[in-house]
Design a protein around this motif. Structure first.
Motif, PDB file in Angstrom:
ATOM      1  N   GLU A  17       6.372   7.883   0.954  1.00  0.00           N
ATOM      2  CA  GLU A  17       5.744   6.955   1.895  1.00  0.00           C
ATOM      3  C   GLU A  17       6.699   5.785   2.204  1.00  0.00           C
ATOM      4  OE1 GLU A  17       2.964   7.039   3.504  1.00  0.00           O
ATOM      5  OE2 GLU A  17       2.622   4.949   4.100  1.00  0.00           O
ATOM      6  N   SER A  37       2.317   4.020  -1.645  1.00  0.00           N
ATOM      7  CA  SER A  37       2.039   4.384  -3.030  1.00  0.00           C
ATOM      8  C   SER A  37       2.855   5.574  -3.508  1.00  0.00           C
ATOM      9  CB  SER A  37       0.551   4.661  -3.195  1.00  0.00           C
ATOM     10  OG  SER A  37       0.189   5.700  -2.323  1.00  0.00           O
ATOM     11  N   SER A  38       3.852   5.968  -2.726  1.00  0.00           N
ATOM     12  CA  SER A  38       4.757   7.022  -3.202  1.00  0.00           C
ATOM     13  C   SER A  38       6.146   6.752  -2.629  1.00  0.00           C
ATOM     14  CB  SER A  38       4.286   8.401  -2.738  1.00  0.00           C
ATOM     15  OG  SER A  38       4.431   8.511  -1.330  1.00  0.00           O
ATOM     16  N   ARG A  57       3.375   1.428  -8.116  1.00  0.00           N
ATOM     17  CA  ARG A  57       2.326   2.184  -7.429  1.00  0.00           C
ATOM     18  C   ARG A  57       2.621   3.681  -7.409  1.00  0.00           C
ATOM     19  NH1 ARG A  57       3.517  -0.995  -2.652  1.00  0.00           N
ATOM     20  NH2 ARG A  57       2.811  -3.142  -2.998  1.00  0.00           N
ATOM     21  N   PHE A  58       3.867   4.060  -7.680  1.00  0.00           N
ATOM     22  CA  PHE A  58       4.222   5.486  -7.643  1.00  0.00           C
ATOM     23  C   PHE A  58       3.700   6.158  -8.905  1.00  0.00           C
ATOM     24  CE2 PHE A  58       8.513   4.225  -5.453  1.00  0.00           C
ATOM     25  CZ  PHE A  58       7.811   3.637  -4.432  1.00  0.00           C
ATOM     26  N   GLU A  59       3.434   7.454  -8.790  1.00  0.00           N
ATOM     27  CA  GLU A  59       2.918   8.182  -9.944  1.00  0.00           C
ATOM     28  C   GLU A  59       3.900   8.118 -11.111  1.00  0.00           C
ATOM     29  OE1 GLU A  59       1.084  12.521  -9.977  1.00  0.00           O
ATOM     30  OE2 GLU A  59       0.369  11.189  -8.379  1.00  0.00           O
ATOM     31  N   GLY A  87       0.792  -1.223   0.000  1.00  0.00           N
ATOM     32  CA  GLY A  87       0.000   0.000   0.000  1.00  0.00           C
ATOM     33  C   GLY A  87       0.827   1.276   0.000  1.00  0.00           C
TER      34      GLY A  87
END
Ligand code: ZN
Length: 502
Positions: A79, A75-76, A106-108, A73
């Motif tokens: 994080e 996601s950056s 999961r990262f942008e 979870g």
């Protein structure tokens, strides 16, 4: 001894009213008059299902992973680094930060964390983030240096050290290059293994699993692992298949006391016959699309010698065999035993009709891990070609031949929620032959009764028949026809999950 009546439940297979009496950890009778019991538990219409039995997983290894930092979870990049920083704050400067479930997808921007960023976040502690696929990791600069991974380090066979424009390793290590850093990373000391076992046990109980088989006991030393399993506190029942090398030959530990009670029981001896399809090492007839026909762990005579040694010593045997070429050799070895029906086969992913008949004639039991089709389907298709891969895991054909099949996960290779495996067996992913699908209900039976039989314990557990251990799960509504949610797991008639608040 006190007795407990569970009343007002519904039987999971047909929704019919279901009440039962438990005494001394076992089901005594169904539909009993509660006035006989010392205590009455009202199930309020919950669906009662036997506890899941994961008859092939790796309990201590899954536990050691469970104690690692979990990056699910995250996601950056920020994080991930924040969680690493928090974990590092609880550790001594020389400790490593080991994390699982990292995933830059999961990262942008999808760009991985860098080695130097990890050093900054961990205060210079050696750090490894394992990618959720298991096929890559990111290591801190300090971990890379410890493992002597530098600009001038060559890529290993089957692996890649990802580098920046100036040739400096970025921290990202693919496939076999991961070994450089994992070889240096410390294992948890044995006095903490019971905690690791309890940590994974709590997760398994929260998934409705009441019994789990450890398929390679002794990897870290047999006496040490047995002590850890004995010292674990969890209610989860654990079954052990011990590595052949810890039972026979120069690494044997003949003085180890093999446990045999209903919480912890030694079931038999484990051997490997081949590798895996994803790595092109399962021994197959014909060849992989990339060439080669896989790897036999032992020459056929040596496999047979090892099987006969264990058989003659009176042990049950189970053998990892994925490819069809390997499975024929396993069946040759089993057929040389006095009673092949004592033994078991793991995975058997590629099977011909003739091999299914051989398994049937010898009454050999088989375990299958349907979640593999979800986790590794694309790799199977690539390696074997779509036509051949389509027929992997012939569960329908095995059942139709009357062969005993137990479903299981191979956790921590995959996350191992039984319902994920059950759905994969019933709704085989795209590209896999639907003629080998079974119904959800059949799959759920194979994860309970079938798995109990695969453990040679079908009289002890798996169907909640009178006389069996009272290991069951409760669902708030129908788990097969509806979307029933697990609300409690009981072992031996006592609630094991969720833990009561006292
Ligand atoms: Zn396994």
């Amino acid at each position: 001894m006190s007795s407990r009546a569970f009343v007002g439940g519904r039987w999971w297979r047909d929704g019919a009213a279901f009440s039962f009496l438990v005494e001394n950890r076992r089901i005594v009778a169904h539909g009993v008059d509660p006035s006989f019991a010392d205590e009455i538990v009202n199930l309020d219409g919950a669906f009662v299902m036997p506890g899941f039995i994961d008859c092939h997983m790796h309990v201590l290894p899954a536990g050691l992973q469970a104690l690692q930092l979990d990056l699910s979870g995250a996601s950056s990049r920020e994080e991930v680094l924040r969680r690493v920083r928090e974990r590092a704050a609880d550790l001594a400067p020389t400790d490593w930060v080991l994390a699982v479930q990292y995933d830059a997808n999961r990262f942008e921007d999808g760009i991985d964390v860098g080695a130097d960023e990890l050093d900054a976040a961990s205060g210079g502690r050696k750090t490894i983030l394992r990618h959720s696929s298991g096929h890559a990791c990111v290591a801190s600069r300090s971990a890379l240096l410890e493992a002597r991974v530098r600009a001038d380090t060559e890529d290993p066979r089957g692996g890649t050290i990802v580098r920046n424009r100036s040739g400096e390793p970025t921290g990202l290590l693919l496939e076999n290059a991961m070994e450089f850093v994992y070889r240096k990373a410390p294992d948890l000391p044995p006095d903490q293994w019971p905690d690791a076992i309890d940590a994974v046990s709590a997760t398994l109980l929260s998934k409705g699993i009441t019994c789990a088989s450890d398929m390679m006991t002794g990897q870290r030393g047999l006496a040490a692992e047995l002590a850890a399993y004995r010292n674990a506190q969890s209610k989860l029942r654990i079954r052990l298949f011990v590595q052949w090398n810890r039972m026979f030959g120069k690494h044997a530990e003949p003085d180890a006391q093999l446990p045999d009670d209903d919480r912890l029981r030694f079931l038999g001896v484990k051997l490997f016959a081949d590798g895996a399809i994803g790595s092109g090492t399962a021994a197959i007839y014909g060849s992989y699309t990339s060439g080669g026909d896989g790897t036999l762990i032992y020459p056929p005579e040596e496999l047979k010698r090892r099987v006969l040694a264990a058989d003659e010593a009176g042990y049950r045997i189970t053998i990892h065999s994925i490819g069809d070429r390997s499975t024929d050799l396993v069946l040759d070895a089993y057929e040389a035993c006095a009673d092949p029906s004592k033994h078991r086969l793991e995975h058997a992913m590629l099977l011909s009709d003739e091999q299914i008949q051989r398994i049937r004639r010898s009454s050999i039991r088989v375990t299958m891990q349907p979640e593999f089709l979800l986790a590794f389907g694309p790799a199977y298709m690539r390696r074997l070609g779509p036509e051949r891969a389509a027929n992997l895991k012939r569960i329908r054909s095995l059942l139709d031949a009357g062969i005993i099949v137990g479903l299981s996960s191979d956790n921590p290779i995959v996350p191992g929620d039984p319902w994920t495996g059950i759905r994969a067996a019933a709704m085989r992913p795209d590209g896999f032959n639907q003629a080998e699908a079974i119904s959800l209900r059949e799959a759920a039976i194979l994860y309970t009764q079938g798995a109990a039989a695969a453990n040679f314990e079908e009289t002890e557990m798996g169907s909640l028949d009178p006389g069996q251990l009272a290991d069951f799960q409760l669902y708030d509504s129908d788990p097969i026809e509806g979307d029933g949610r697990l609300i409690a797991t009981f072992v031996g008639g006592e609630q094991a999950w969720p833990k009561s608040e006292e």
